[in-house]
Design an enzyme around this catalytic site. Structure first.
Site, PDB file in Angstrom:
ATOM      1  CE  LYS A 172     -61.586 -27.814 -46.976  1.00 58.60           C
ATOM      2  NZ  LYS A 172     -61.936 -26.688 -46.576  1.00 58.60           N
ATOM      3  CD  GLU A 247     -48.668 -18.695 -52.197  1.00 57.39           C
ATOM      4  OE1 GLU A 247     -47.805 -18.462 -51.782  1.00 57.39           O
ATOM      5  OE2 GLU A 247     -48.335 -18.619 -53.939  1.00 57.39           O
ATOM      6  CB  CYS A 281     -49.266 -16.410 -44.948  1.00 56.03           C
ATOM      7  SG  CYS A 281     -49.904 -15.966 -45.857  1.00 56.03           S
ATOM      8  CD  GLU A 382     -47.789 -19.594 -40.176  1.00 51.00           C
ATOM      9  OE1 GLU A 382     -48.004 -20.840 -39.576  1.00 51.00           O
ATOM     10  OE2 GLU A 382     -47.945 -18.457 -40.892  1.00 51.00           O
TER      11      GLU A 382
HETATM   12  P1  NAD Z   1     -54.787 -25.128 -42.988  1.00 51.65           P
HETATM   13  O1  NAD Z   1     -53.442 -26.273 -43.408  1.00 51.65           O
HETATM   14  O2  NAD Z   1     -54.955 -26.507 -41.445  1.00 51.65           O
HETATM   15  O3  NAD Z   1     -56.127 -25.719 -43.533  1.00 51.65           O
HETATM   16  C1  NAD Z   1     -56.242 -25.423 -44.594  1.00 51.65           C
HETATM   17  C2  NAD Z   1     -57.413 -25.718 -46.026  1.00 51.65           C
HETATM   18  O4  NAD Z   1     -56.374 -26.959 -46.199  1.00 51.65           O
HETATM   19  C3  NAD Z   1     -58.052 -25.876 -44.819  1.00 51.65           C
HETATM   20  O5  NAD Z   1     -59.166 -25.230 -45.998  1.00 51.65           O
HETATM   21  C4  NAD Z   1     -58.741 -27.122 -44.114  1.00 51.65           C
HETATM   22  O6  NAD Z   1     -60.007 -27.482 -44.289  1.00 51.65           O
HETATM   23  C5  NAD Z   1     -58.017 -27.715 -45.960  1.00 51.65           C
HETATM   24  N1  NAD Z   1     -57.711 -29.328 -45.229  1.00 51.65           N
HETATM   25  C6  NAD Z   1     -57.077 -29.588 -44.011  1.00 51.65           C
HETATM   26  N2  NAD Z   1     -56.818 -31.516 -44.359  1.00 51.65           N
HETATM   27  C7  NAD Z   1     -56.380 -31.225 -45.971  1.00 51.65           C
HETATM   28  C8  NAD Z   1     -56.276 -32.075 -46.051  1.00 51.65           C
HETATM   29  N3  NAD Z   1     -55.905 -33.460 -45.976  1.00 51.65           N
HETATM   30  N4  NAD Z   1     -56.675 -32.350 -47.718  1.00 51.65           N
HETATM   31  C9  NAD Z   1     -57.468 -31.363 -48.161  1.00 51.65           C
HETATM   32  N5  NAD Z   1     -57.322 -30.176 -48.113  1.00 51.65           N
HETATM   33  C10 NAD Z   1     -57.039 -30.549 -46.086  1.00 51.65           C
HETATM   34  O7  NAD Z   1     -54.520 -23.283 -42.240  1.00 51.65           O
HETATM   35  P2  NAD Z   1     -55.694 -22.534 -41.786  1.00 51.65           P
HETATM   36  O8  NAD Z   1     -55.188 -22.966 -40.457  1.00 51.65           O
HETATM   37  O9  NAD Z   1     -56.762 -22.573 -42.077  1.00 51.65           O
HETATM   38  O10 NAD Z   1     -55.004 -21.192 -42.360  1.00 51.65           O
HETATM   39  C11 NAD Z   1     -53.818 -20.604 -42.160  1.00 51.65           C
HETATM   40  C12 NAD Z   1     -52.804 -20.788 -42.171  1.00 51.65           C
HETATM   41  O11 NAD Z   1     -52.358 -20.560 -43.704  1.00 51.65           O
HETATM   42  C13 NAD Z   1     -50.913 -20.259 -41.584  1.00 51.65           C
HETATM   43  O12 NAD Z   1     -50.312 -21.873 -42.123  1.00 51.65           O
HETATM   44  C14 NAD Z   1     -51.118 -19.909 -42.393  1.00 51.65           C
HETATM   45  O13 NAD Z   1     -49.648 -19.015 -42.649  1.00 51.65           O
HETATM   46  C15 NAD Z   1     -51.240 -19.852 -43.669  1.00 51.65           C
HETATM   47  N6  NAD Z   1     -51.120 -19.263 -45.161  1.00 51.65           N
HETATM   48  C16 NAD Z   1     -50.608 -18.858 -46.040  1.00 51.65           C
HETATM   49  C17 NAD Z   1     -50.552 -18.247 -46.650  1.00 51.65           C
HETATM   50  C18 NAD Z   1     -49.492 -17.359 -48.194  1.00 51.65           C
HETATM   51  O14 NAD Z   1     -49.563 -17.101 -49.301  1.00 51.65           O
HETATM   52  N7  NAD Z   1     -47.782 -18.258 -47.799  1.00 51.65           N
HETATM   53  C19 NAD Z   1     -52.075 -16.965 -47.361  1.00 51.65           C
HETATM   54  C20 NAD Z   1     -53.206 -17.669 -46.080  1.00 51.65           C
HETATM   55  C21 NAD Z   1     -52.485 -18.238 -44.858  1.00 51.65           C
END
Ligand code: NAD
Length: 488
Positions: A172, A247, A281, A382
């Protein structure tokens, strides 16, 4: 229009289509099917039966590795189209999108190499009639949930080890960025994969992501995204003791000592903070500079950051693209204004640009906040935008203590000409990755992940493969005999 890929075929439904917006122009460029709960269940059921019938998990690992190599070849063949889609999805420059493709190809090839070669481990026991063998088996059905900042890259980091280990998957992407994930499934579709092994669902966290996390038929959730969502995923997965790999976010210290090569450190501080408009990230969003160098460093940083050319990712002159959405731009701005209200000094940026040609897209100026202290929210949280905070420090012990005083522990860097100090600081930082005199490189064979609330588990490297394996001990006695334990 982007559809769902379930049980080996493309599907649609009659829910309302979600518009896909180009962050560089603000225009709707595509539409995506929003999966219903029924669609998600169908995808999970397809992955479940593809796993349980054993076809894929019993396939020769060399054949599974071939699929990864085929996918890498497809990405290379269609790289211009994939780069165009990634830039449309995320707003990053085409050059950045090409770099992501190269990295994704390298990861696919790496796991094709090591995944095919995993040998079972046997140990010699004192009793010759007994053999004890430890094998790696796939975990089962894996849900791969990805964020919007690196849609292609993050998915390949999960998909490559999951498939080569013999799992079946339901992927997803973020609802904001479905394009390259959809393209990746078109490439998989060319590869003669058994139906149900790889499935794609599109849509929001609720209900699509939630259903993947809650389903008792999913054995593992690998999630990359924000801390708040990650905690929710962990809580929901606990209901049926599902395996979880997380992550999450970071607030990554970029530490510069006064003896560092200042030109290299300033230049890398720019890339650390402003590549992909800071939506990384591991962004070096928390710059810490030793006092004697501080003022000179900040002057040079601000001077260079002011010259960064904002623009559409398709324009060759562009050095920094937009942020992902208008809502996210407002959030970034909110952080900056709060930081200023709490006492930080705005040295550069702090607002969207005025340029006429940038008004359609979701641009925000490179922003430098100075005079920052550890207790400012802008230093602790962040921001995930083109914003760097600068702190001054006096001693090695002090900077290590302050850099570690955070809930995060993803990545960071230390800049110094003193090799002993570099080693000592790298050892003392509670981070999953430390760069010395560099920022941002990662390698397919080097594990990636966070200490503390930046996550649990690792991607990349051998541990990135282990995430998708169960370990089984098979003990075989070739001379069965009574134990005598309950005699008499
Ligand atoms: P997000 O948490 O809003 O969404 C991530 C994913 O989770 C999306 O596909 C979203 O639709 C899904 N999601 C949302 N609610 C959910 C639920 N209740 N159950 C299951 N899935 C759900 O994050 P984002 O805004 O898309 O991404 C940015 C974040 O990702 C930042 O905090 C960044 O630091 C982190 N990130 C971390 C890494 C790493 O390697 N540590 C890499 C890239 C991004």
């Amino acid at each position: 229009m982007r559809g769902l890929y379930i049980d080996g075929s493309w599907r649609t439904n009659d829910t309302e289509r979600r518009p896909v917006t180009d962050p560089g122009t603000g225009e709707v460029i595509d539409r995506a099917v929003e999966a219903s709960v029924g669609d998600v269940r169908a995808a999970i059921a397809a992955a479940r039966s593809a796993f349980d019938d054993g076809g894929w998990s019993y396939t020769d690992p060399a054949r599974r590795a071939e699929v990864l190599r085929g996918l890498a070849a497809g990405l290379v063949r269609d790289r211009d189209e994939v780069a165009r889609l990634e830039t449309l999805d995320t707003g990053k420059t085409v050059a950045e999108s090409h770099a992501d493709i190269e990295d994704s190809v390298a990861v696919l090839r790496y796991y094709a190499e090591i995944g095919a070669g995993e040998a079972p481990g046997a140990i010699a026991l004192p009793r010759p009639s007994v053999t004890s063998i430890v094998t790696r088996e796939p975990v089962g059905v894996c849900a791969l949930i990805c964020p919007w900042n690196y849609p292609l890259l993050q998915l390949t980091w999960k998909l490559a080890p999951a498939l080569v280990a013999g799992n079946t998957i339901v992927a997803k992407p973020s609802e904001l960025t479905p394009l390259t994930t959809s393209k990746l499934f078109e490439l998989l579709d060319e590869l003669d994969l058994p139906a149900g092994v790889a499935n794609l669902v599109l849509g929001a966290g609720q209900p699509v992501g939630h259903e993947l996390v809650a389903s008792p038929d999913v054995d593992l959730v690998s999630f990359t995204g924000g801390l708040v969502t990650g905690k929710m995923v962990m809580r929901e997965a606990a209901v049926n003791v599902k395996r979880v790999a997380l992550e999450l976010g970071g607030k990554n210290p970029n530490i510069v000592f006064a003896d560092a090569d200042i030109d290299a450190a300033v230049d890398n501080a720019l890339t650390a903070a402003f590549v992909h408009a800071g939506q990384v990230c591991s962004a070096g969003a928390r710059l810490m500079v030793e006092a004697p160098l501080h003022d000179r460093f900040v002057d040079a940083l601000v001077d260079r950051a002011a010259k960064i050319r904002l623009g559409n990712g398709f324009d060759d002159a562009t050095q920094m693209g937009p942020v992902i959405s208008a809502a996210h731009r407002d959030k970034v701005d909110g952080h900056v204004q709060r930081g200023v209200a709490e006492g930080a000094t705005l040295a550069l940026g702090g607002r969207p640009p005025d340029d006429d040609h940038l008004q359609g897209g979701f641009f925000y100026l490179p922003t430098v906040l100075v005079d920052c202290d550890d207790d400012l929210n802008v230093v602790r949280e962040e921001i995930f935008g083109p914003v760097v905070t600068v702190e001054r420090f006096a001693t090695e012990d002090e900077v290590v203590r302050r850099a570690n005083a955070t809930i995060y522990g993803l990545a960071g860097a230390v800049w110094t000409a003193d090799a002993d100090r570099a080693r000592a600081v790298a050892r003392a930082l509670r981070l999953g990755t430390v760069w010395i005199n560099d920022y941002h490189p990662y390698l397919p064979h080097a594990e990636w992940g966070g200490f503390k609330q930046s996550g649990s588990g690792r991607e990349l490297g051998r541990l990135g493969l282990e995430e998708y394996c169960e370990t089984k001990h098979v003990y075989r006695n070739e001379s069965p005999a009574p134990t005598g334990w309950f005699d008499g």
